[in-house]
Design a protein around this motif. Structure first.
Motif, mmCIF file in Angstrom:
data_model
loop_
_atom_site.group_PDB
_atom_site.id
_atom_site.type_symbol
_atom_site.label_atom_id
_atom_site.label_comp_id
_atom_site.label_asym_id
_atom_site.label_seq_id
_atom_site.Cartn_x
_atom_site.Cartn_y
_atom_site.Cartn_z
ATOM 1 N N PRO B 127 0.804 -1.236 0.000
ATOM 2 C CA PRO B 127 0.000 0.000 0.000
ATOM 3 C C PRO B 127 0.833 1.282 0.000
ATOM 4 N N HIS B 128 2.116 1.190 0.341
ATOM 5 C CA HIS B 128 2.959 2.389 0.316
ATOM 6 C C HIS B 128 3.689 2.524 -1.009
ATOM 7 N N GLY B 129 3.391 1.609 -1.937
ATOM 8 C CA GLY B 129 4.031 1.683 -3.246
ATOM 9 C C GLY B 129 5.374 0.973 -3.312
ATOM 10 N N ASP B 130 5.756 0.297 -2.235
ATOM 11 C CA ASP B 130 7.035 -0.418 -2.255
ATOM 12 C C ASP B 130 6.866 -1.785 -2.910
ATOM 13 N N PRO B 131 7.855 -2.207 -3.700
ATOM 14 C CA PRO B 131 7.727 -3.484 -4.393
ATOM 15 C C PRO B 131 7.803 -4.672 -3.440
ATOM 16 N N ILE B 132 7.002 -5.692 -3.685
ATOM 17 C CA ILE B 132 6.995 -6.906 -2.860
ATOM 18 C C ILE B 132 7.898 -7.934 -3.530
ATOM 19 N N PRO B 133 8.991 -8.350 -2.858
ATOM 20 C CA PRO B 133 9.875 -9.358 -3.468
ATOM 21 C C PRO B 133 9.103 -10.643 -3.720
ATOM 22 N N SER B 134 9.382 -11.305 -4.813
ATOM 23 C CA SER B 134 8.721 -12.578 -5.077
ATOM 24 C C SER B 134 9.392 -13.667 -4.250
ATOM 25 N N LYS B 135 8.780 -14.829 -4.200
ATOM 26 C CA LYS B 135 9.312 -15.935 -3.411
ATOM 27 C C LYS B 135 10.751 -16.260 -3.824
ATOM 28 N N GLY B 136 11.655 -16.199 -2.881
ATOM 29 C CA GLY B 136 13.063 -16.464 -3.173
ATOM 30 C C GLY B 136 13.733 -15.370 -3.978
ATOM 31 N N GLY B 137 13.001 -14.266 -4.187
ATOM 32 C CA GLY B 137 13.509 -13.181 -5.027
ATOM 33 C C GLY B 137 14.341 -12.154 -4.288
ATOM 34 N N GLU B 138 14.689 -11.102 -5.008
ATOM 35 C CA GLU B 138 15.536 -10.034 -4.471
ATOM 36 C C GLU B 138 14.709 -8.778 -4.233
ATOM 37 N N LEU B 139 15.263 -7.919 -3.412
ATOM 38 C CA LEU B 139 14.679 -6.606 -3.220
ATOM 39 C C LEU B 139 15.138 -5.768 -4.411
ATOM 40 N N THR B 140 14.197 -5.300 -5.225
ATOM 41 C CA THR B 140 14.613 -4.568 -6.433
ATOM 42 C C THR B 140 14.695 -3.074 -6.169
ATOM 43 N N LYS B 141 15.693 -2.484 -6.769
ATOM 44 C CA LYS B 141 15.905 -1.050 -6.632
ATOM 45 C C LYS B 141 15.094 -0.360 -7.713
#
Lengths: 217, 217
Positions: B127-141
């Motif tokens: 809800p704050h517009g931050d991306p949700i990492p996928s399962k086993g994924g990375e935090l994307t910039k």
DNA sequence: TAAATTTGTTAGGTTAATCTAACTTAATTA
DNA sequence: TAATTAAGTTAGATTAACCTAACAAATTTA
């Protein structure tokens, strides 16, 4: 503020006295129930007494105070609402909900649990057939027959289970049983109460211990 | 097994290095971020090092190991999925979700979070517009402009916030702002970057600190 | 009722997570 | 570069939640 551990002690006290029908609970009984040593339980009970959540005198039985009972009931309410959520919304199976709900029941947020209850449309029973206390309400006692009370040759319907351990629940599933399934009692051994039951056309032998953990109507 | 506290340390390390763009994090910075004393953080870092979750030499900067980063990312994934659940399903307001999600993010159950993700239909942003990492994924910039980058006379749209504290979020709401609202920049003071913005026809003065915590497009 | 058993308590110890106060190393600045 | 300041570490304490071992009280049984 109350800790997870304290909440678990209060919940155990309420559940034990509720199940046994007696007001007081013993230290050893409590400790065994929580999987800790009596010495540990004794320490914690002193702290809960200091916080006025239990009444407890040396060598006597333990009872919950009004405040303690209120907290314990609230934890059970949360537990059962979360179980319902997991079962109805997240497609958890009947025997998987308990362990996750053990964690979720400790989340501190009145708003969360009230909103969750609304989201689930104010359910009265959890997936195991146990009643969900209403907000600020009491844990209600219901008369419940177990499979053990059903005479040979009679048909009944499973509505809930007493034991919520996943070991037991998985066994229940293995026998082909689930909520609202019909059970026909084929025979019973006088000596050890071993019964043969029929579920969906399949016959199985079940022990006395098994039968007394299945609630039926 | 990893404790709540350990998870919080790992999460903070990932977030700080992510926000600052630098790999290493300092002890004081970490401690301040978690609201503990540097001595406390130092103790914990030794334990995390023993568990091979951080790389850390005396008087040097701290970095996460692969294993540590994986856990931290998973905690952030859980946090953001829970926030989405609270906002979309339980009608929590935008500024209330964070604190409850801080608790929910520590529930240990892979099945739970996978089922929750499915239930929410695999959301890409919280809800704050931050991306949700996928399962086993990375935090994307993602490249993100803040309100501070918008020149006078230009219109922009708020898409997220940097600061998730409820103090800040309540302030945002008070100014009449929410996700996807349009903002018109009326003027800016050279001296202290104080800006006057217009939201839904209402003008407000906001500080530099405020402006740099609002992400826009 | 005396002995044996069960139940409950105390004392002393451990670990995780926190603190304060004192100290050391690194970085900055005059 | 020497002095000052900032950053990081160590030592020693505290609290919650657990443990073991030894002891005390209550209950059961012979």
């Amino acid at each position: 503020m109350i800790s997870f551990t304290e909440e678990n002690y209060l919940k155990a006290l309420l559940r034990i006295s509720f199940d046994s029908g007696e007001t007081g609970v013993g230290t050893n009984e409590l400790a065994m129930n929580l999987g800790v040593k009596p010495a540990t339980a004794n320490d914690m009970l002193k702290r809960l007494r200091d916080k006025a959540l239990v009444d407890f005198e040396k060598y006597k039985k333990i009872t919950l105070t009004i405040a303690g009972k209120k907290i314990a009931t609230e934890v059970i309410r949360k537990h059962r609402l979360w179980e319902t959520f997991l079962y109805e919304k997240l497609e958890f199976s009947w025997d998987e909900v308990h362990d996750v709900a053990e964690q979720l029941e400790h989340i501190q947020s009145t708003k969360l649990i009230d909103k969750l209850e609304k989201f689930l449309d104010y359910p009265a029973f959890d997936p195991h057939g146990d009643p969900i206390p209403s907000k600020g309400g009491e844990l209600t006692k219901q008369f419940r027959k177990t499979l053990l009370d059903i005479p040979v040759g009679q048909l009944c319907k499973m509505v809930a289970v007493k034991d919520n351990s996943s070991a037991f629940l998985q066994y229940v599933v293995k026998v082909g049983l689930g909520i609202n399934n019909e059970i026909y009692v084929q025979s019973r051994q006088e000596y050890d109460a071993l019964m043969v039951i029929e579920v969906n056309g399949v016959a199985s032998s079940v022990s006395e211990k098994f039968a007394e953990n299945i609630y039926v109507v």
